[in-house]
Design a protein around this motif. Structure first.
Motif, mmCIF file in Angstrom:
data_model
loop_
_atom_site.group_PDB
_atom_site.id
_atom_site.type_symbol
_atom_site.label_atom_id
_atom_site.label_comp_id
_atom_site.label_asym_id
_atom_site.label_seq_id
_atom_site.Cartn_x
_atom_site.Cartn_y
_atom_site.Cartn_z
ATOM 1 N N MET A 1 0.855 -1.163 0.000
ATOM 2 C CA MET A 1 0.000 0.000 0.000
ATOM 3 C C MET A 1 0.907 1.234 0.000
ATOM 4 O O MET A 1 1.875 1.290 0.750
ATOM 5 C CB MET A 1 -0.888 -0.022 1.242
ATOM 6 N N VAL A 2 0.576 2.200 -0.842
ATOM 7 C CA VAL A 2 1.368 3.420 -0.967
ATOM 8 C C VAL A 2 0.449 4.632 -0.982
ATOM 9 O O VAL A 2 -0.634 4.585 -1.570
ATOM 10 C CB VAL A 2 2.198 3.401 -2.263
ATOM 11 N N ALA A 3 0.878 5.706 -0.336
ATOM 12 C CA ALA A 3 0.164 6.986 -0.392
ATOM 13 C C ALA A 3 1.167 8.074 -0.759
ATOM 14 O O ALA A 3 2.244 8.145 -0.174
ATOM 15 C CB ALA A 3 -0.467 7.304 0.965
ATOM 16 N N GLN A 4 0.816 8.873 -1.763
ATOM 17 C CA GLN A 4 1.628 10.032 -2.135
ATOM 18 C C GLN A 4 0.807 11.269 -1.848
ATOM 19 O O GLN A 4 -0.358 11.336 -2.232
ATOM 20 C CB GLN A 4 1.981 9.996 -3.612
ATOM 21 N N LEU A 5 1.409 12.249 -1.188
ATOM 22 C CA LEU A 5 0.648 13.428 -0.825
ATOM 23 C C LEU A 5 1.512 14.675 -0.824
ATOM 24 O O LEU A 5 2.734 14.597 -0.725
ATOM 25 C CB LEU A 5 -0.014 13.239 0.541
ATOM 26 N N ASP A 6 0.860 15.799 -0.949
ATOM 27 C CA ASP A 6 1.529 17.098 -0.882
ATOM 28 C C ASP A 6 2.120 17.231 0.521
ATOM 29 O O ASP A 6 1.421 17.024 1.518
ATOM 30 C CB ASP A 6 0.505 18.203 -1.157
ATOM 31 N N ALA A 7 3.388 17.562 0.614
ATOM 32 C CA ALA A 7 4.063 17.642 1.910
ATOM 33 C C ALA A 7 3.449 18.692 2.835
ATOM 34 O O ALA A 7 3.605 18.618 4.050
ATOM 35 C CB ALA A 7 5.550 17.930 1.700
ATOM 36 N N ALA A 11 -2.546 17.018 7.653
ATOM 37 C CA ALA A 11 -3.650 16.155 8.078
ATOM 38 C C ALA A 11 -3.560 14.787 7.392
ATOM 39 O O ALA A 11 -3.756 13.747 8.029
ATOM 40 C CB ALA A 11 -4.997 16.814 7.778
ATOM 41 N N SER A 12 -3.231 14.768 6.111
ATOM 42 C CA SER A 12 -3.099 13.495 5.399
ATOM 43 C C SER A 12 -1.892 12.711 5.908
ATOM 44 O O SER A 12 -1.953 11.479 6.005
ATOM 45 C CB SER A 12 -2.979 13.732 3.894
ATOM 46 N N ALA A 13 -0.817 13.398 6.233
ATOM 47 C CA ALA A 13 0.358 12.718 6.780
ATOM 48 C C ALA A 13 0.025 12.082 8.130
ATOM 49 O O ALA A 13 0.434 10.948 8.411
ATOM 50 C CB ALA A 13 1.519 13.695 6.920
ATOM 51 N N ARG A 14 -0.733 12.786 8.964
ATOM 52 C CA ARG A 14 -1.154 12.217 10.258
ATOM 53 C C ARG A 14 -2.051 11.003 10.043
ATOM 54 O O ARG A 14 -1.921 9.996 10.752
ATOM 55 C CB ARG A 14 -1.887 13.269 11.094
ATOM 56 N N VAL A 19 -2.952 5.040 10.371
ATOM 57 C CA VAL A 19 -3.379 3.725 9.874
ATOM 58 C C VAL A 19 -2.207 2.754 9.748
ATOM 59 O O VAL A 19 -2.363 1.646 9.257
ATOM 60 C CB VAL A 19 -4.148 3.831 8.533
ATOM 61 N N GLY A 20 -1.019 3.176 10.213
ATOM 62 C CA GLY A 20 0.118 2.270 10.274
ATOM 63 C C GLY A 20 1.121 2.403 9.139
ATOM 64 O O GLY A 20 2.044 1.596 9.044
ATOM 65 N N MET A 21 0.960 3.403 8.284
ATOM 66 C CA MET A 21 1.919 3.600 7.198
ATOM 67 C C MET A 21 3.156 4.322 7.737
ATOM 68 O O MET A 21 3.080 5.036 8.733
ATOM 69 C CB MET A 21 1.286 4.395 6.060
#
Length: 53
Positions: A1-7, A11-14, A19-21
């Motif tokens: 599972m991978v998530a890419q997000l704007d640094a 909130a998305s990083a938290r 969820v354990g990533m």
């Protein structure tokens, strides 16, 4: 599972962490978005961690 997000999206990083990533990469100024270069954070979770109880 991978998530890419704007640094800048803390909130998305938290959420990814909750969820354990785990953080895997920080790519600097790799995405042109709305007139500026932005950083990307990559979070990941190996399959064996997803299946753990």
């Amino acid at each position: 599972m991978v998530a890419q997000l704007d640094a800048r999206n803390t909130a998305s990083a938290r959420l990814a962490t909750a969820v354990g990533m785990r953080p895997e990469a920080h790519m600097r100024q790799d995405w042109w978005n709305k007139g500026e270069w932005t950083d990307t954070l990559v979070f990941g979770m190996p399959a064996e961690d997803r299946d753990a109880p």
